[in-house]
Design a protein around this motif. Structure first.
Motif, short mmCIF file in Angstrom:
data_model
loop_
_atom_site.label_atom_id
_atom_site.label_comp_id
_atom_site.label_asym_id
_atom_site.label_seq_id
_atom_site.Cartn_x
_atom_site.Cartn_y
_atom_site.Cartn_z
N LEU A 40 0.83 -1.21 0.00
CA LEU A 40 0.00 0.00 0.00
C LEU A 40 0.86 1.26 0.00
N GLU A 41 1.90 1.27 0.82
CA GLU A 41 2.73 2.47 0.91
C GLU A 41 3.57 2.67 -0.35
N SER A 42 3.93 1.56 -0.99
CA SER A 42 4.73 1.66 -2.22
C SER A 42 3.90 2.10 -3.42
N GLY A 43 2.60 1.84 -3.35
CA GLY A 43 1.75 2.17 -4.48
C GLY A 43 1.47 1.00 -5.39
N GLY A 44 1.69 -0.22 -4.88
CA GLY A 44 1.40 -1.41 -5.68
C GLY A 44 2.51 -2.45 -5.56
N VAL A 45 2.20 -3.65 -6.00
CA VAL A 45 3.15 -4.76 -5.89
C VAL A 45 4.41 -4.48 -6.70
N LEU A 46 4.25 -3.99 -7.92
CA LEU A 46 5.40 -3.74 -8.78
C LEU A 46 6.31 -2.66 -8.19
N CYS A 47 5.70 -1.62 -7.64
CA CYS A 47 6.50 -0.55 -7.02
C CYS A 47 7.27 -1.06 -5.80
N PHE A 48 6.62 -1.91 -5.03
CA PHE A 48 7.32 -2.47 -3.86
C PHE A 48 8.46 -3.38 -4.31
N TRP A 49 8.24 -4.15 -5.37
CA TRP A 49 9.30 -5.00 -5.90
C TRP A 49 10.48 -4.16 -6.38
N ASN A 50 10.19 -3.05 -7.02
CA ASN A 50 11.26 -2.16 -7.46
C ASN A 50 12.03 -1.60 -6.27
N HIS A 51 11.30 -1.30 -5.19
CA HIS A 51 11.97 -0.83 -3.98
C HIS A 51 12.87 -1.92 -3.40
N LEU A 52 12.38 -3.16 -3.42
CA LEU A 52 13.19 -4.28 -2.93
C LEU A 52 14.47 -4.42 -3.74
N LYS A 53 14.36 -4.26 -5.05
CA LYS A 53 15.53 -4.44 -5.91
C LYS A 53 16.61 -3.42 -5.63
N THR A 54 16.22 -2.22 -5.15
CA THR A 54 17.24 -1.21 -4.84
C THR A 54 18.13 -1.64 -3.68
N LEU A 55 17.64 -2.55 -2.85
CA LEU A 55 18.42 -3.01 -1.71
C LEU A 55 19.58 -3.90 -2.13
N PHE A 56 19.45 -4.52 -3.31
CA PHE A 56 20.45 -5.48 -3.75
C PHE A 56 21.77 -4.80 -4.13
N PHE A 57 21.80 -3.47 -4.17
CA PHE A 57 23.04 -2.76 -4.46
C PHE A 57 23.96 -2.75 -3.24
N HIS A 58 23.42 -3.02 -2.07
CA HIS A 58 24.24 -3.08 -0.86
C HIS A 58 25.02 -4.40 -0.82
N LYS A 59 26.30 -4.30 -0.55
CA LYS A 59 27.14 -5.50 -0.49
C LYS A 59 26.62 -6.47 0.57
N GLU A 60 26.19 -5.94 1.70
CA GLU A 60 25.73 -6.80 2.79
C GLU A 60 24.47 -7.58 2.40
N ILE A 61 23.59 -6.95 1.63
CA ILE A 61 22.38 -7.64 1.19
C ILE A 61 22.74 -8.77 0.23
N LYS A 62 23.70 -8.49 -0.65
CA LYS A 62 24.15 -9.53 -1.57
C LYS A 62 24.73 -10.72 -0.81
#
Length: 419
Positions: A40-62
């Protein structure tokens, strides 16, 4: 990526964090509510998925994703080997059902989803979230103390101590309470210390003091013998690490003296040295080590050491009434079910929590409860030597919530100000 801020995720995280202190059903419902709030806060499933993908740039998340994927991989490999190269015990074999057996793999990626939610919060909301979570810890700990004397709301009598009942909250078992509540307890200690260091208002000091004291007595009331050993170890390490030398020495002496005096109490002394449950655990460890020797590389199949150990003990004792289930030792549990491959990957996954907490502390990344959480992990693994199942759903929820908090702070390397 700019995100429109609404209170959805804040309340979703509040509900989920509280649910981790209640019951399995509440945890799953809380997880669902939190996930919906993120969408809901992201504005939809696709938007939330896009937000999740931005986390993968962190070395620790990888690194975390790789570690979780490896852990899932060795668990799956153990099931494949168990399916096509089955071990026969007393004429019986483990029944492998891949979809059902792998149902818990989602937990290993859940911290990243929780991290995405934490990133939505403003600093004051994050502080408020922790306060509400600790308040819930206080309330349920009060219920636990009442439960010790009355049995309400769920009665579990303590053997050898008539009229007294195990503190288990709403979990259904006192050992679950012991393994989950150590985390908010030690985090509360850090907040308590910080409130005195920053000369916070009296009401804030009183709140954290009450939460720490009541939580401490609730944990003792679980009558978990291993916790009685592990908790003082964690407290002494916390004191040496967090307090000035003189205060740490006094605190450590007080803990040791308190242990000595407590163990003079007939009921506590009797419980501590009671042979009840010791011999069956040893038999169970031996059964699991026997299974490990049969399949040392990949184990006998994730979770399936439970049924195979039961078959082994039944054949050995010539009775169907045996103490079985998980191995009651996390290291033996992982070794028996997934072999040396699984144990190596599991130790690596668990070690990330300690490594990142050291990193957060060393670089001053603003985590207000880093020492407390570090000590909670120590107590958690000491508990796991005799009583705890790492793969229990209720425990996994708390583990992943804690891992999400670690990931949040370890990925804040470029941020200077924290609240």
């Amino acid at each position: 990526m700019t995100l429109k801020h609404t209170p959805w995720v804040f309340w979703g995280l509040v509900i989920y964090s509280i649910s981790t202190l209640i019951s399995m059903a509440a945890m799953n419902i809380g997880a669902g509510i939190f996930l919906i709030s993120c969408v809901l806060e992201s504005g939809g499933v696709l938007c939330f998925w896009n937000h999740l993908k931005t986390l993968f740039f962190h070395k620790e998340i990888k690194v975390f994703i790789v570690a979780s994927t490896l852990l899932i991989g060795v668990c799956f490999l153990s099931l494949v080997c168990a399916k096509f190269f089955p071990l026969t015990i007393a004429g019986k074999q483990a029944q492998i059902h891949f979809l059902r057996d792998m149902a818990k793999i989602w937990y290993l990626f859940w911290p990243v989803v929780l991290l995405a939610g934490l990133n939505f919060l403003k600093p004051h909301e994050r502080s408020r979230l922790f306060q509400i979570w600790i308040f819930a810890f206080l309330v349920i700990s009060i219920i636990g103390v009442i439960q010790y004397y009355t049995g309400w709301p769920r009665e579990q009598p303590i053997p050898g101590n008539p009229g007294r009942f195990h503190v288990k909250g709403f979990f259904g078992h006192h050992l679950s309470f012991a393994n989950i509540f150590i985390f908010p307890f030690f985090i509360t200690l850090d907040f308590l210390l910080k409130s005195f260091q920053e000369k916070a208002p009296l009401r804030k000091k009183a709140f954290y003091t009450l939460a720490a004291l009541v939580g401490f007595f609730a944990l003792l009331g679980t009558y978990s013998r291993m916790l009685w050993v592990a908790l003082p170890i964690g407290l002494i390490i916390w004191a040496i690490w967090s307090l000035p030398k003189k205060h740490a020495l006094v605190f450590a002496i007080g803990v040791v003296l308190g242990i000595f005096l407590a163990f003079q109490h007939p009921k506590i002394k009797s419980r501590l040295f009671d042979a009840l449950g010791v011999s069956p655990r040893i038999d169970l460890w031996q059964a699991n080590m026997h299974l490990f020797k049969q399949r040392p590389i990949t184990g006998v199949g994730w979770h399936h050491n439970e049924e195979l150990a039961s078959y082994y003990l039944q054949e050995k004792s010539k009775t169907t009434s045996v103490f079985a289930g998980h191995a009651h030792n996390n290291f033996i549990e992982v070794l028996s079910s997934t072999g040396v491959l699984g144990l190596g990957v599991w130790i690596f996954w668990c070690s990330l929590a300690f490594y990142w907490l050291f990193f957060v502390i060393k670089h001053g990344l603003g985590m207000p409860f880093s020492q407390g959480l570090f000590c909670a992990w120590i107590v958690f693994h000491v508990n796991g030597l005799t009583q705890m199942n790492f793969w229990e759903g209720k425990v996994l929820h708390q583990i992943m919530w804690m891992m999400a908090l670690i990931l949040y702070y370890v990925t804040q390397k470029k941020t200077k100000n924290y609240n």
